[in-house]
Design a protein around this motif. Structure first.
Motif, PDB file in Angstrom:
ATOM      1  N   PRO A 122     -21.925  51.017  27.064  1.00 47.38           N
ATOM      2  CA  PRO A 122     -22.429  52.718  28.088  1.00 47.38           C
ATOM      3  C   PRO A 122     -22.442  52.920  29.116  1.00 47.38           C
ATOM      4  N   TYR A 123     -22.173  51.306  30.087  1.00 50.46           N
ATOM      5  CA  TYR A 123     -22.158  51.706  31.191  1.00 50.46           C
ATOM      6  C   TYR A 123     -21.455  50.509  31.764  1.00 50.46           C
ATOM      7  N   GLU A 141     -22.515  47.834  35.619  1.00 50.76           N
ATOM      8  CA  GLU A 141     -23.019  47.970  37.154  1.00 50.76           C
ATOM      9  C   GLU A 141     -22.071  47.723  38.045  1.00 50.76           C
ATOM     10  N   VAL A 167     -22.925  52.939  38.712  1.00 52.77           N
ATOM     11  CA  VAL A 167     -22.538  53.051  37.838  1.00 52.77           C
ATOM     12  C   VAL A 167     -21.147  53.610  36.644  1.00 52.77           C
ATOM     13  N   ASP A 169     -18.810  54.612  33.860  1.00 55.47           N
ATOM     14  CA  ASP A 169     -19.021  54.933  32.520  1.00 55.47           C
ATOM     15  C   ASP A 169     -17.813  54.305  31.795  1.00 55.47           C
ATOM     16  N   ARG A 170     -18.706  54.521  30.006  1.00 49.47           N
ATOM     17  CA  ARG A 170     -17.573  53.652  29.251  1.00 49.47           C
ATOM     18  C   ARG A 170     -16.280  54.092  28.956  1.00 49.47           C
ATOM     19  N   HIS A 200     -13.781  54.163  31.575  1.00 47.88           N
ATOM     20  CA  HIS A 200     -13.071  54.064  32.610  1.00 47.88           C
ATOM     21  C   HIS A 200     -12.291  53.031  32.876  1.00 47.88           C
TER      22      HIS A 200
END
Length: 258
Positions: free
Chosen positions: A45-46, A48, A62, A64-65, A67
């Motif tokens: 989902p993300y 870091e 962060v 995101d999914r 990218h």
């Protein structure tokens, strides 16, 4: 008809021109070619990004999914990456292992682990086994000259029912298949063999002499710095001028390296 001096000047000028052209061709890829970085896609989902290569550094962004990230460089288990918007930060290997390659499969960092394995220099380990039926415990320290060649010092202690023995030997090890998960190796060396009989034995004498050995072993790479190891050796102990004794000890143990 041109004189010799004019011809020499013309040849020199032509040689310099050709040399400059060749030099330019060699330098051009380094100067103007853009470096192609490996790309991965965020699957969680993300993801870091931290300001530095460590868990103590703060999270500042962060991703995101879906990218994409470019892998710029590596420092131990941390990777410096860059987003499509130009943000650069550090991500640990556990998160990077959950990203996807451009082919849509999970990114494997086995090549990174293998690189660490092949670049090691110092190795320490211990093993437990048998020496002619008696329990054998040994410790070893090795130094790698190259990934395929190392030297190793081993200290062993045998605790028998009728005597105790100690082994000290220096070995040269050859590692012909360093890229294999199950990696065999071969050894040859010399050292000292000392046997001390129990006081209950009558007329028993201590033995303190030279021993030579040849052997083979097998390593299995468990983690980035930890290996399972098995050794089998053939010893020839020079007891006297015309007498030798033969032993075939084996051990199982673990090794770790720096």
């Amino acid at each position: 008809m041109p004189d010799l001096q004019s011809l020499n000047r013309a040849m020199l000028s032509r040689t310099v021109t050709i040399g400059l052209i060749l030099l330019g061709c060699l330098l051009m890829p380094r100067s103007y070619a853009a470096k192609a970085y490996q790309r991965v896609q965020v699957a969680d989902p993300y993801l870091e990004l931290r300001t530095g290569p460590g868990g103590a550094y703060p999270i500042f962004h962060v991703v995101d999914r879906g990218h994409w990230l470019e892998i710029l460089k590596r420092k131990t288990d941390w990777f410096k990456v860059r987003t499509v918007k130009g943000k650069e930060g550090w991500v640990d290997r556990k998160q990077m292992e959950r990203t996807l390659t451009e082919a849509g499969v999970e990114k494997s960092f086995r090549d990174v682990l293998l690189e660490d394995y092949l670049s090691r220099r110092m190795e320490f380990g211990f093993g437990y086994g048998r020496f002619e039926g008696d329990p054998l415990l040994n410790v070893n320290a090795g130094f790698f000259f190259t990934p395929a060649l190392s030297a190793e010092l081993t200290l062993g202690e045998v605790s028998g029912l009728f005597s105790s023995s100690s082994l000290t030997h220096l070995s040269i090890l050859g590692h012909p298949f360093t890229e294999w998960s199950w990696s065999p190796y071969f050894s040859i060396g010399v050292g000292n063999f000392k046997n001390t009989p129990k006081p209950t034995l009558i007329d028993a004498k201590d033995t303190d002499t030279t021993a030579a050995h040849a052997g083979m072993g097998l390593r299995y790479y468990l983690t980035r710095r930890f290996m399972l190891r098995a050794d089998y050796k053939y010893y020839v102990v020079f007891v006297g001028d015309n007498r030798t004794e033969e032993y075939t000890p084996w051990t199982l143990g673990f090794s770790f390296f720096f």
